[in-house]
Design an enzyme around this catalytic site. Structure first.
Site, mmCIF file in Angstrom:
data_model
loop_
_atom_site.group_PDB
_atom_site.id
_atom_site.type_symbol
_atom_site.label_atom_id
_atom_site.label_comp_id
_atom_site.label_asym_id
_atom_site.label_seq_id
_atom_site.Cartn_x
_atom_site.Cartn_y
_atom_site.Cartn_z
ATOM 1 C CD1 TRP A 135 -6.869 3.002 2.608
ATOM 2 C CD2 TRP A 135 -6.663 0.795 2.862
ATOM 3 N NE1 TRP A 135 -5.575 2.748 3.020
ATOM 4 C CE2 TRP A 135 -5.430 1.406 3.189
ATOM 5 C CE3 TRP A 135 -6.762 -0.590 2.954
ATOM 6 C CZ2 TRP A 135 -4.312 0.673 3.589
ATOM 7 C CZ3 TRP A 135 -5.644 -1.319 3.358
ATOM 8 C CH2 TRP A 135 -4.451 -0.691 3.669
ATOM 9 C CG PHE A 146 1.012 1.317 10.503
ATOM 10 C CD1 PHE A 146 1.156 -0.051 10.312
ATOM 11 C CD2 PHE A 146 -0.242 1.801 10.890
ATOM 12 C CE1 PHE A 146 0.077 -0.926 10.498
ATOM 13 C CE2 PHE A 146 -1.321 0.940 11.076
ATOM 14 C CZ PHE A 146 -1.167 -0.417 10.878
ATOM 15 C CD GLN A 180 2.958 0.819 5.692
ATOM 16 O OE1 GLN A 180 2.152 0.365 6.480
ATOM 17 N NE2 GLN A 180 4.222 1.037 6.031
ATOM 18 N NE ARG A 217 -3.142 5.340 10.313
ATOM 19 C CZ ARG A 217 -4.289 5.155 10.949
ATOM 20 N NH1 ARG A 217 -4.307 4.944 12.244
ATOM 21 N NH2 ARG A 217 -5.428 5.186 10.285
ATOM 22 C CG ASN A 274 -0.765 -0.224 2.467
ATOM 23 O OD1 ASN A 274 -0.402 -1.321 2.886
ATOM 24 N ND2 ASN A 274 -0.874 0.808 3.280
ATOM 25 C CG ASP A 275 -0.033 4.154 2.791
ATOM 26 O OD1 ASP A 275 -1.017 3.670 2.218
ATOM 27 O OD2 ASP A 275 -0.069 4.554 3.965
ATOM 28 C CD1 TRP A 328 -2.304 -3.376 4.945
ATOM 29 C CD2 TRP A 328 -3.026 -4.348 6.816
ATOM 30 N NE1 TRP A 328 -1.887 -2.610 5.991
ATOM 31 C CE2 TRP A 328 -2.316 -3.176 7.155
ATOM 32 C CE3 TRP A 328 -3.560 -5.126 7.834
ATOM 33 C CZ2 TRP A 328 -2.146 -2.763 8.472
ATOM 34 C CZ3 TRP A 328 -3.379 -4.717 9.149
ATOM 35 C CH2 TRP A 328 -2.681 -3.537 9.461
#
Ligand code: FRU
Length: 489
Positions: free
Chosen positions: A299, A95, A52, A164, A35-36, A60
């Site tokens: 998402w 994260f 990520q 975060r 992901n990111d 995930w």
């Protein structure tokens, strides 16, 4: 270190299984989930990007940091995973976060460590705090004094369950970190500012910006930078997706007030009007351009997996951000021209009935189409990646001055959001559309990047069909994209 060693060994085995039918010009993990984008930074004159990453499956899982580097933002060299969730303070995941080249030549990674602690949160979420790892561009050591920004430093009204994605910035002799945070009573979301002189001892400095739910809920992945004297603050809002009026990823344009340590917003600019763009990060390139890369996904549709693929998630095509006539514009990085194959160009071709052109087709191309209207604008349509039963359509509704991007016939099931609208202005009674097309995606840059829309698709069609309600003039500038075989896995 055991977990990282295991992840790196696993990568060595699985990279031989990397799918040859991966996107050609969009970064994906060789295999596994991403992901990111994380830690986008210049280090020793290369561009490093982390992401990520869950190496073991296309879902995930406990977050690692995958790692690649590049010189042109398009061909990436895969490096071994940089971090695994192997400490008590980050065992539920490393994260998102950022990176910085230190003056002494080391590379710093700032990230959120997730843990459950003795008491698991009622909804099963993880506690979050900020950590640092330092390395040499290949291997990174987490600092002994982690977490460096613990929940104790958070003002009382904030929850450490949504705290975060640190973005670290160096200014003169000190460091700042900005972090997305949620108030405990759910009355709003903020970007908080922390400061340090030595990277180890941090203090809370201010609520840099703060809002009720007007700009979306759950602010994640802030970034902050300046272009031509304009301060910009970017963030993504995970819960914006269901609300048509709020775009997930916003650039807030404004001014930072150093005395109050507050960011004063003057306008909000959606960075993408499509279905898939999230958590972008930026850097200043070695030649001074502001380059942005985001996750080309949202998402709400991560349960949909591309048919038969052993990777999940891809980055959007890197974009340059700049101001033109006081508007924030975006264009695909200029390095794309190094990948141009044959060019086909048509000037002011008159089109009304649906038409295809020989050799203007394919699964990878950069195509600019300018539609000139005679007097009044009329409805027009371009269908891309078309075959007998599938296509992606970009439709211009001339009454509403809206472009509508529709991927509902492009392989993504109907339970997901498949259609979005992009407001447009006519420029000299024309619209200019630039399409960056890859195996599984379409990105549209409208009027030299005044608006952009990204869509993930899952169809194999190759044809392009042009059509207009009344006869219009179409300029078509088509470049096939040719992959250089230099990427190392
Ligand atoms: C955004 C995000 C971040 C978080 C990461 C976890 O997409 O939710 O806020 O750090 O993903 O993988």
């Amino acid at each position: 270190m055991e977990m990282l060693r295991k992840a790196r060994e696993y990568e060595n085995i699985t990279k031989t299984k990397a799918d040859p039918d991966r996107p050609s010009f969009h970064l994906t993990p060789a295999t596994g989930w991403c992901n990111d984008p994380n830690g986008f930074s210049v280090y020793k004159d290369d561009y490093h990007l982390f992401y990520q990453y869950y190496p073991y499956d296309i879902i995930w899982g406990p977050m690692h940091w995958g790692h690649v580097k590049t010189n042109d933002f398009i061909s990436w060299d895969y490096l071994p995973a940089a971090m695994a969730p192997d400490q008590d303070y980050d065992k539920k995941g490393c994260f998102s976060g950022s990176a910085l080249e230190l003056d002494d030549g080391r590379h710093l990674l700032a990230y959120t460590g997730c843990y459950t602690g003795e008491q698991t949160a009622i909804d099963g979420s993880y506690y979050q705090h900020q950590c640092i790892a330092i390395g040499d561009g290949l291997n990174y050591k987490k600092m002994d004094c982690n977490p460096v920004i613990s929940a104790d430093l958070l003002p009382d009204e904030y929850s450490n369950l949504d705290f975060r994605d640190p973005k670290i910035i160096k200014k003169n002799d000190s460091y700042s970190i900005i972090i997305g945070a949620r108030r405990k009573d759910n009355s709003g979301h903020s970007v908080l500012l922390f400061e340090s002189k030595d990277l180890q001892k941090w203090t809370f400095a201010s609520e840099l910006i703060s809002s009720d739910d007007k700009l979306g809920r759950l602010w994640e992945c802030p970034d902050y930078f300046e272009i031509d004297g304009n301060d910009l603050l970017l963030f993504s809002s995970q819960l914006a997706y269901k609300n048509q009026d709020i775009r997930e990823t916003l650039a807030l344009l404004g001014k930072y007030d150093d005395n109050q340590k507050k960011f004063k917003i003057t306008s909000e600019i959606p960075l993408d009007y499509g279905t898939d763009f999230y958590a972008p990060q930026t850097i200043k390139s070695l030649d001074g351009r502001r380059i942005m890369i985001g996750w080309m996904q949202n998402w709400a549709s991560v349960d949909y997996k591309l048919t038969g693929k052993n990777f999940f998630g891809q980055m959007g095509f890197p974009r340059e951000l700049y101001f033109k006539d006081n508007l924030l514009c975006q264009s695909p990085v200029q390095e794309i021209e190094q990948y141009y194959g044959d060019r086909i160009y048509f000037d002011n071709l008159k089109i009304k009935e649906p038409v295809f052109f020989e050799n203007i087709e394919g699964r990878y191309y950069d195509m600019e189409v300018t539609i000139h209207f005679d007097k009044d604008p009329c409805n027009t349509s371009i269908k891309l990646r078309q075959n007998e039963d599938s296509y992606f359509q970009l439709y211009f509704d001339s009454d509403r001055l809206l472009l509508s991007g529709n991927r509902s016939k492009a392989g993504i099931p109907s339970e997901y959001k498949n259609q979005t609208e992009i407001p447009v202005n006519l420029v000299n009674n024309s619209i200019k559309l630039r399409f960056i097309v890859d195996r599984y995606s379409i990105e549209v840059f409208v009027n030299d990047g005044q608006q952009v829309a990204s869509y993930l698709i899952d169809s194999k069609g190759e044809k392009i069909q042009f059509e207009a309600e009344k006869e219009c003039g179409f300029d078509i500038d088509f470049h096939k994209l040719i992959r250089k075989e230099s990427e190392t896995l």
